[in-house]
Design a protein around this motif. Structure first.
Motif, PDB file in Angstrom:
ATOM      1  N   LEU A 426      36.665  36.924  32.862  1.00 22.11           N
ATOM      2  CA  LEU A 426      36.726  38.261  32.252  1.00 22.11           C
ATOM      3  C   LEU A 426      37.414  39.248  33.197  1.00 22.11           C
ATOM      4  N   ALA A 427      37.082  39.169  34.464  1.00 21.51           N
ATOM      5  CA  ALA A 427      37.700  40.073  35.440  1.00 21.51           C
ATOM      6  C   ALA A 427      39.212  39.837  35.511  1.00 21.51           C
ATOM      7  N   ARG A 428      39.639  38.590  35.462  1.00 27.43           N
ATOM      8  CA  ARG A 428      41.068  38.281  35.540  1.00 27.43           C
ATOM      9  C   ARG A 428      41.782  38.692  34.252  1.00 27.43           C
ATOM     10  N   PHE A 429      41.119  38.530  33.101  1.00 30.36           N
ATOM     11  CA  PHE A 429      41.716  38.989  31.842  1.00 30.36           C
ATOM     12  C   PHE A 429      41.967  40.504  31.902  1.00 30.36           C
ATOM     13  N   ASN A 430      40.970  41.229  32.349  1.00 28.39           N
ATOM     14  CA  ASN A 430      41.099  42.691  32.431  1.00 28.39           C
ATOM     15  C   ASN A 430      42.200  43.095  33.406  1.00 28.39           C
ATOM     16  N   GLN A 431      42.289  42.365  34.500  1.00 23.00           N
ATOM     17  CA  GLN A 431      43.332  42.645  35.488  1.00 23.00           C
ATOM     18  C   GLN A 431      44.716  42.387  34.896  1.00 23.00           C
ATOM     19  N   ARG A 432      44.848  41.277  34.155  1.00 21.96           N
ATOM     20  CA  ARG A 432      46.131  40.955  33.528  1.00 21.96           C
ATOM     21  C   ARG A 432      46.568  42.044  32.551  1.00 21.96           C
ATOM     22  N   SER A 433      45.617  42.585  31.825  1.00 26.41           N
ATOM     23  CA  SER A 433      45.956  43.588  30.813  1.00 26.41           C
ATOM     24  C   SER A 433      46.485  44.877  31.423  1.00 26.41           C
ATOM     25  N   GLU A 434      46.241  45.063  32.731  1.00 25.69           N
ATOM     26  CA  GLU A 434      46.657  46.305  33.396  1.00 25.69           C
ATOM     27  C   GLU A 434      47.927  46.151  34.218  1.00 25.69           C
ATOM     28  N   ILE A 435      48.392  44.909  34.408  1.00 23.97           N
ATOM     29  CA  ILE A 435      49.582  44.675  35.221  1.00 23.97           C
ATOM     30  C   ILE A 435      50.744  44.314  34.300  1.00 23.97           C
ATOM     31  N   GLU A 436      51.805  45.094  34.365  1.00 20.18           N
ATOM     32  CA  GLU A 436      52.916  44.951  33.429  1.00 20.18           C
ATOM     33  C   GLU A 436      53.482  43.534  33.420  1.00 20.18           C
ATOM     34  N   TYR A 437      53.741  42.959  34.600  1.00 22.65           N
ATOM     35  CA  TYR A 437      54.402  41.662  34.617  1.00 22.65           C
ATOM     36  C   TYR A 437      53.441  40.489  34.343  1.00 22.65           C
ATOM     37  N   LYS A 438      52.155  40.823  34.115  1.00 25.05           N
ATOM     38  CA  LYS A 438      51.204  39.764  33.778  1.00 25.05           C
ATOM     39  C   LYS A 438      50.662  39.888  32.350  1.00 25.05           C
ATOM     40  N   LYS A 439      51.003  40.992  31.680  1.00 26.32           N
ATOM     41  CA  LYS A 439      50.453  41.213  30.338  1.00 26.32           C
ATOM     42  C   LYS A 439      50.799  40.080  29.369  1.00 26.32           C
ATOM     43  N   TRP A 440      52.015  39.526  29.519  1.00 30.96           N
ATOM     44  CA  TRP A 440      52.464  38.485  28.591  1.00 30.96           C
ATOM     45  C   TRP A 440      51.562  37.249  28.630  1.00 30.96           C
ATOM     46  N   LYS A 441      50.866  37.054  29.760  1.00 30.77           N
ATOM     47  CA  LYS A 441      50.005  35.876  29.892  1.00 30.77           C
ATOM     48  C   LYS A 441      48.745  35.967  29.035  1.00 30.77           C
ATOM     49  N   THR A 443      46.771  36.537  25.713  1.00 30.12           N
ATOM     50  CA  THR A 443      47.009  36.468  24.269  1.00 30.12           C
ATOM     51  C   THR A 443      45.701  36.571  23.498  1.00 30.12           C
ATOM     52  N   ASP A 444      45.831  36.770  22.194  1.00 35.27           N
ATOM     53  CA  ASP A 444      44.647  36.790  21.332  1.00 35.27           C
ATOM     54  C   ASP A 444      43.910  35.456  21.387  1.00 35.27           C
ATOM     55  N   GLU A 445      44.684  34.395  21.539  1.00 35.87           N
ATOM     56  CA  GLU A 445      44.075  33.068  21.609  1.00 35.87           C
ATOM     57  C   GLU A 445      43.178  32.930  22.836  1.00 35.87           C
ATOM     58  N   ASP A 446      43.565  33.546  23.949  1.00 33.48           N
ATOM     59  CA  ASP A 446      42.738  33.509  25.152  1.00 33.48           C
ATOM     60  C   ASP A 446      41.363  34.122  24.880  1.00 33.48           C
ATOM     61  N   TRP A 447      41.356  35.255  24.174  1.00 30.83           N
ATOM     62  CA  TRP A 447      40.072  35.898  23.856  1.00 30.83           C
ATOM     63  C   TRP A 447      39.259  35.048  22.885  1.00 30.83           C
ATOM     64  N   ARG A 448      39.929  34.416  21.919  1.00 33.84           N
ATOM     65  CA  ARG A 448      39.201  33.559  20.965  1.00 33.84           C
ATOM     66  C   ARG A 448      38.583  32.366  21.684  1.00 33.84           C
ATOM     67  N   ASN A 449      39.342  31.764  22.591  1.00 35.76           N
ATOM     68  CA  ASN A 449      38.826  30.617  23.343  1.00 35.76           C
ATOM     69  C   ASN A 449      37.608  31.017  24.176  1.00 35.76           C
ATOM     70  N   ARG A 450      37.625  32.219  24.684  1.00 41.14           N
ATOM     71  CA  ARG A 450      36.519  32.697  25.514  1.00 41.14           C
ATOM     72  C   ARG A 450      35.216  32.755  24.722  1.00 41.14           C
ATOM     73  N   GLU A 451      35.334  33.071  23.431  1.00 42.66           N
ATOM     74  CA  GLU A 451      34.143  33.130  22.577  1.00 42.66           C
ATOM     75  C   GLU A 451      33.503  31.757  22.399  1.00 42.66           C
ATOM     76  N   LYS A 452      34.270  30.685  22.668  1.00 39.09           N
ATOM     77  CA  LYS A 452      33.759  29.311  22.516  1.00 39.09           C
ATOM     78  C   LYS A 452      33.501  28.668  23.882  1.00 39.09           C
ATOM     79  N   TRP A 453      33.204  29.493  24.852  1.00 42.70           N
ATOM     80  CA  TRP A 453      33.048  28.997  26.227  1.00 42.70           C
ATOM     81  C   TRP A 453      32.087  27.816  26.304  1.00 42.70           C
ATOM     82  N   ASP A 454      30.909  27.951  25.712  1.00 42.32           N
ATOM     83  CA  ASP A 454      29.882  26.900  25.818  1.00 42.32           C
ATOM     84  C   ASP A 454      30.361  25.594  25.184  1.00 42.32           C
ATOM     85  N   VAL A 455      31.066  25.705  24.055  1.00 37.67           N
ATOM     86  CA  VAL A 455      31.553  24.502  23.374  1.00 37.67           C
ATOM     87  C   VAL A 455      32.625  23.819  24.225  1.00 37.67           C
TER      88      VAL A 455
END
Length: 506
Positions: A426-441, A443-455
């Protein structure tokens, strides 16, 4: 076994000419239907020299549309083929869904000849045949239709056939000194072939014995068998689809007693100490030391023809890309390739899921780095429902067999799971969202996958448990600290290369 095939059967020219137009039309119609099908047809020709294997393959290409047929025959491996695992060339040549592949002197050729000439023992031959069974089973389980024809001739008929070919100036080239040497070993060939057929004639890939003395009879048997097999496979595939559709229907609701909760068990991942780190000057010292070590070791490996295959799996934002970049800095760009694995292309979907990984295995002395890999079958495809439960459960054994072949070919194989905690991600996702050259990394899919962490975590634990073998163990990397992860990965690769070079030297 072969006595049953020696019936002296023949078909007159009139009989064959009468049936040919209808049979040819039926095969052409089936071929057009096959172009839209979800499976390939794999035809394997084996048998004694002079029994008509080549002629039959030529007839199929003549009667059907050769644009949708792949024909392959194998001799001694080329330098390019010898640099890779034995089955690389067979995987490379597999027909995609909708096409027919014909194989002569195929994966059966070496175990047969090596046993006849005493190069291998009976147990060694059986081991090779067992690999063939696994190979064909993996293809059949993904839907392929496999039809195998063994063309047989009696000793007398083979001699007559070879002599006839040799006496005709147009066909004399087909008979070699090796053919006559094999003829003198007829009994050995027949005895070995009987063992080969018994061991590898399975429900998913049966051998069909064909008497090859009469060309018209031989052709009629092969063509009719092929037609009936394709028709039957179409019916079986439709039945499978109907069953799958029924299983997808929602079940009728009924009261189910809730099971008692079980005490949570520690998992493989939860046992890792995620507080470890290495920082500052110590990190700089260690990373430089390991990079220098890797640079020297990979050069030695290249000189000795030792290939390296590196597999990187891990959570989104676990640092796979950064770790790979630190590693490739120590390598010559001419000697490595990084293969980023995303959703399969249309070409890749038309093949067995392992095909796209086999094709990327590099030549001797090179480094191949997979940024995500064949483990997608038991991770994302399992969790997201992109394949059936039967398919991902079956994949553990298929993957283990694939990796075993890589290691047995003399390649160094290292597999890394880069693990981070949910909080660190979560900390790295938030950091990526604030850095211009890392924003492209991000995606919506990353957040969806996070919701299935336990699975996903349960799938990762199963993966490690079922595919961490003596030949191909997993290295679990505590990647909350990027610096620690990079050093650990580099050190592991260096240790593995050193061990392989010692073994090669010994």
């Amino acid at each position: 076994m072969f006595e049953a095939a020696e019936l002296g059967r023949k078909i007159s020219r009139e009989e064959f000419d009468a049936m040919a137009p209808v049979l040819r039309t039926e095969l052409l119609d089936l071929q057009q239907r096959l172009r839209e099908a979800d499976f390939p047809v794999i035809i394997v020709f084996g048998g004694v020299d002079g029994a008509g294997k080549n002629e039959t393959a030529n007839l199929l290409n003549e009667w059907m549309d050769p644009r949708w047929i792949v024909t392959r025959a194998y001799g001694r491996p080329s330098d390019e083929e010898a640099d890779r695992p034995e089955y690389w060339r067979y995987w490379r040549d597999l027909p995609p869904k909708g096409k027919i592949g014909m194989f002569l002197s195929s994966w059966y050729h070496r175990p047969l000849l090596d046993r006849v000439h005493g190069v291998i023992s009976v147990p060694e031959m059986d081991e090779m045949l067992e690999r063939i069974v696994h190979f064909e089973k993996a293809l059949a389980d993904e839907g392929a239709l496999i039809i195998k024809f063994w063309m047989h001739l009696s000793e007398k008929a083979q001699k007559k056939r070879l002599k006839k070919l040799e006496d005709d100036p147009l066909t004399a080239w087909q008979v070699t000194e090796v053919d006559w040497q094999h003829f003198k070993m007829y009994d050995k060939f027949v005895g070995t072939a009987e063992r080969l057929i018994r061991h590898t004639s399975k429900g998913h890939a049966q051998w069909h014995l064909v008497e090859g003395a009469d060309p018209r009879y031989r052709s009629a048997v092969v063509l009719n068998t092929l037609k009936e097999a394709i028709l039957k496979h179409f019916d079986e595939r439709e039945a499978v689809k109907k069953v799958a559709a029924e299983l997808k229907k929602p079940a009728k609701s009924k009261k189910i007693e809730k099971p008692k909760a079980l005490a949570s068990q520690p998992s493989i991942l939860s046992s890792l100490d995620m507080t470890q780190t290495v920082e500052g000057e110590e990190y700089n010292r260690q990373i430089q030391e390991q990079r220098g070590r890797l640079s020297q070791l990979y050069r030695k490996a290249k000189e000795r023809g030792v290939s390296t295959v590196l597999v990187f799996e891990g959570w989104d934002a676990a640092g796979k890309g950064g770790t790979i970049r630190r590693m490739t800095n120590a390598l010559n760009a001419r000697d490595y390739q990084v293969i980023p694995i995303a959703a399969p292309t249309e070409e890749e979907r038309a093949q067995h899921y392992l095909w796209r990984f086999w094709r990327h295995l590099s030549r001797a002395g090179r480094v191949t780095i997979f940024d995500r890999s064949w483990y997608g079958r038991v991770l994302v495809e399992r969790v997201e429902g992109f394949c059936t439960e039967e398919a991902w459960r079956r994949a553990y054994g298929e993957i283990n067999d694939f990796e075993e072949q890589i290691v047995e070919a003399g390649h160094v194989l290292c597999k890394f799971w880069l693990h981070i905690t949910a909080e660190e991600q979560l900390a790295r996702f938030n950091q990526r969202s604030e850095i211009e050259y890392k924003k492209w990394k991000l995606t919506d899919e990353d957040w969806r996958n996070r919701e299935k962490w336990d699975v996903y975590e349960a799938a990762v634990n199963d993966m490690v448990e079922k595919t961490s073998t003596g030949l191909a163990p997993w290295t679990l990397v505590e990647a909350n600290s990027k610096s620690l992860a990079r050093v650990k990965v580099l050190r592991t690769v260096c240790d593995s290369l050193e061990a392989a070079l010692r073994k090669k030297r010994g």
